[in-house]
Design a protein around this motif. Structure first.
Motif, mmCIF file in Angstrom:
data_model
loop_
_atom_site.group_PDB
_atom_site.id
_atom_site.type_symbol
_atom_site.label_atom_id
_atom_site.label_comp_id
_atom_site.label_asym_id
_atom_site.label_seq_id
_atom_site.Cartn_x
_atom_site.Cartn_y
_atom_site.Cartn_z
ATOM 1 N N PRO A 11 -6.434 -3.247 2.592
ATOM 2 C CA PRO A 11 -5.258 -2.548 3.146
ATOM 3 C C PRO A 11 -4.839 -1.318 2.345
ATOM 4 N N ARG A 12 -5.490 -1.070 1.220
ATOM 5 C CA ARG A 12 -5.111 0.049 0.345
ATOM 6 C C ARG A 12 -6.129 1.185 0.380
ATOM 7 N N LEU A 13 -7.010 1.166 1.374
ATOM 8 C CA LEU A 13 -8.082 2.166 1.441
ATOM 9 C C LEU A 13 -7.555 3.585 1.552
ATOM 10 N N THR A 14 -6.413 3.779 2.228
ATOM 11 C CA THR A 14 -5.946 5.143 2.494
ATOM 12 C C THR A 14 -5.676 5.922 1.215
ATOM 13 N N ARG A 15 -5.270 5.236 0.132
ATOM 14 C CA ARG A 15 -4.961 5.955 -1.108
ATOM 15 C C ARG A 15 -6.210 6.588 -1.716
ATOM 16 N N LEU A 16 -7.391 6.094 -1.328
ATOM 17 C CA LEU A 16 -8.630 6.658 -1.861
ATOM 18 C C LEU A 16 -8.946 8.008 -1.207
ATOM 19 N N TRP A 17 -8.251 8.303 -0.078
ATOM 20 C CA TRP A 17 -8.577 9.523 0.661
ATOM 21 C C TRP A 17 -7.422 10.510 0.673
ATOM 22 N N THR A 18 -6.500 10.397 -0.258
ATOM 23 C CA THR A 18 -5.351 11.316 -0.302
ATOM 24 C C THR A 18 -5.769 12.730 -0.680
ATOM 25 N N HIS A 19 -6.973 12.923 -1.233
ATOM 26 C CA HIS A 19 -7.409 14.275 -1.582
ATOM 27 C C HIS A 19 -7.523 15.161 -0.341
ATOM 28 N N PRO A 38 0.811 -1.227 0.000
ATOM 29 C CA PRO A 38 0.000 0.000 0.000
ATOM 30 C C PRO A 38 0.840 1.271 0.000
ATOM 31 N N SER A 39 1.953 1.281 0.757
ATOM 32 C CA SER A 39 2.788 2.495 0.804
ATOM 33 C C SER A 39 3.523 2.702 -0.519
ATOM 34 N N GLN A 59 -21.036 -17.943 -8.910
ATOM 35 C CA GLN A 59 -19.912 -18.355 -8.078
ATOM 36 C C GLN A 59 -18.637 -17.597 -8.453
ATOM 37 N N ALA A 60 -18.339 -17.545 -9.751
ATOM 38 C CA ALA A 60 -17.119 -16.859 -10.196
ATOM 39 C C ALA A 60 -17.182 -15.371 -9.861
ATOM 40 N N LYS A 61 -18.340 -14.750 -10.079
ATOM 41 C CA LYS A 61 -18.480 -13.319 -9.775
ATOM 42 C C LYS A 61 -18.295 -13.057 -8.282
ATOM 43 N N THR A 62 -18.841 -13.934 -7.446
ATOM 44 C CA THR A 62 -18.698 -13.789 -5.996
ATOM 45 C C THR A 62 -17.248 -13.954 -5.580
ATOM 46 N N GLN A 63 -16.568 -14.946 -6.160
ATOM 47 C CA GLN A 63 -15.166 -15.193 -5.823
ATOM 48 C C GLN A 63 -14.277 -14.009 -6.205
ATOM 49 N N VAL A 64 -14.516 -13.454 -7.389
ATOM 50 C CA VAL A 64 -13.708 -12.320 -7.848
ATOM 51 C C VAL A 64 -13.975 -11.096 -6.983
ATOM 52 N N GLU A 65 -15.246 -10.836 -6.663
ATOM 53 C CA GLU A 65 -15.569 -9.675 -5.826
ATOM 54 C C GLU A 65 -14.925 -9.805 -4.456
ATOM 55 N N LEU A 66 -14.934 -11.007 -3.901
ATOM 56 C CA LEU A 66 -14.298 -11.242 -2.602
ATOM 57 C C LEU A 66 -12.796 -10.962 -2.683
ATOM 58 N N ALA A 67 -12.156 -11.460 -3.747
ATOM 59 C CA ALA A 67 -10.709 -11.232 -3.923
ATOM 60 C C ALA A 67 -10.400 -9.752 -4.089
ATOM 61 N N GLN A 68 -11.247 -9.037 -4.831
ATOM 62 C CA GLN A 68 -11.026 -7.600 -5.036
ATOM 63 C C GLN A 68 -11.133 -6.820 -3.725
ATOM 64 N N LEU A 69 -12.121 -7.168 -2.899
ATOM 65 C CA LEU A 69 -12.296 -6.471 -1.624
ATOM 66 C C LEU A 69 -11.144 -6.772 -0.669
ATOM 67 N N GLN A 70 -10.663 -8.019 -0.674
ATOM 68 C CA GLN A 70 -9.532 -8.381 0.181
ATOM 69 C C GLN A 70 -8.262 -7.659 -0.272
#
Length: 394
Positions: A141-149, A93-94, A126-137
């Motif tokens: 840990p990278r949420l802070t970059r969304l708030w750099t503004h 993330p950094s 099933q595939a859509k659920t698996q991909v969405e889960l992987a994307q959220l995981q």
């Protein structure tokens, strides 16, 4: 009045690729990794215009590459109006935040790119659920970059708190969503397990292999079905199961998602349920693209993934596909490369080290009958033990 016309075509994004050559990676290996990364970019719909590599003992903790190399990349990105920079390894993330701040364009790493391709390819619930889960995981840990503004605003009174509380709110929402998706996957897994139990009376064969080796083409050839096959990475994402009959002997054939080196950890975890078809198969058919210059590395990658799934000790048939496109290595520059005949293929180290092995061209239907016979013999052997009174029928 003059009529206005607007260009509605989607602009192809221009990308540059960045890789680090560490002491345990050769220049040739790094070249292959970046070629594969370029193929991933093309699969996602982008266009690669340049590669950047740097030799380092290990990636820089703050910016992955050195400051001088990062400045070189920045100059090129600005001059050529590049849309995104793609790194061949997972960025922390950094690192992601620092590089994004320095280059001022979209930054992706290999994992993020693969997740994006999977999101576009997923068809079933099933595939859509698996991909969405992987994307959220991956995102968590990278949420802070969304708030750099918030950093750009003067006078921090009243600003720091809301920013932090918003991040915490988003983190809580994502954790709740992850929990819901995991529950949904458990339900889907139970439904799939019931379906698999209903199919247990037949011998099960699973096609495995590196991505883009021709598994779907072989699936279509053997089952006479119409599974989507394309010269792109991860053309097949959802597991396809077909009932196949060879000489009155029925069995189930499944086509699974292709493996790839440096597969994102979250995806391996999420797709273990899909890969139950591999774990529960009676026979694995390991398809190898023998025309690929580094097919030996691909074999190792697949075997390592199978080991991780607990399926490496299963009965396996190795299918060396695309023999029509095989290019032998020249021992000396200028020597004429001798293309192996089928008989020479069988007697080569590939045949002896991966027995039982078969050499085919699924595209040209070359040696397909021999492949069917080999598959039939292995299925019949299992069927005869499982159903001893049925063997007289075959």
């Amino acid at each position: 009045m003059k009529q206005k016309f607007y260009d509605t075509a989607v602009k192809q994004e221009k990308a540059v690729l960045v890789g680090v050559v560490t002491p345990n990676v050769t220049d040739e290996q790094q070249k292959e990794y970046l070629e594969e990364l370029q193929f991933l970019v093309e699969t996602a719909g982008g266009e690669t215009v340049k590669w950047f590599t740097q030799k380092l003992q290990r990636p820089e903790r703050a910016t992955f590459v050195g400051t001088g190399k990062l400045e070189e990349i920045k100059e090129y990105v600005t001059a050529e109006e590049i849309d995104m920079v793609v790194f061949d390894d997972e960025l922390s993330p950094s690192q992601l935040r620092n590089i994004e701040r320095e280059l001022g364009v979209k930054i992706l790493d290999r994992n993020n790119l693969i997740l994006d391709i999977f999101a576009g390819r997923a068809q079933t619930a099933q595939a859509k659920t698996q991909v969405e889960l992987a994307q959220l995981q991956y995102l968590l840990p990278r949420l802070t970059r969304l708030w750099t503004h918030l950093e750009r605003q003067k006078g921090g009174i009243g600003m720091r708190g809301p920013g932090e509380s918003q991040i915490e709110t988003d983190r809580r929402l994502i954790l709740n969503k992850i929990s819901l998706l995991k529950d949904k996957l458990k339900l889907i897994d139970r439904q799939n397990e019931t379906q698999r139990k209903n199919r247990n009376q037949m011998v099960r064969v699973a096609l495995v292999g590196y991505t883009n080796v021709g598994k779907s083409t072989i699936m279509n050839m053997i089952s006479k079905s119409d599974v989507f096959a394309e010269n792109k990475l991860f053309a097949t994402l959802d597991t396809t199961v077909r009932k196949v009959v060879i000489e009155n002997l029925p069995f189930l054939l499944s086509d699974t998602v292709g493996f790839i080196r440096k597969l994102p950890h979250h995806l391996v975890e999420c797709f273990k349920s899909t890969l139950d078809e591999v774990r529960e198969a009676d026979i694995l058919v390991h398809v190898v693209d023998v025309s690929h210059p580094n097919f030996e590395d691909q074999i190792r990658t697949v075997n390592e993934t199978l080991k991780e799934l607990g399926a490496i000790d299963k009965q396996m048939i190795t299918v060396f596909n695309k023999i029509d496109a095989y290019q032998p290595v020249q021992n000396h520059p200028g020597d004429e490369a001798h293309v192996l005949t089928l008989e020479e293929f069988k007697n080569s180290w590939m045949g002896s080290n991966n027995s039982p092995a078969i050499f085919i061209s699924a595209l040209l239907k070359e040696n397909v009958d021999e492949f069917r016979k080999l598959l039939y013999d292995h299925i019949l052997a299992i069927h005869s033990v499982r159903y001893p009174y049925d063997h007289l029928l075959y």
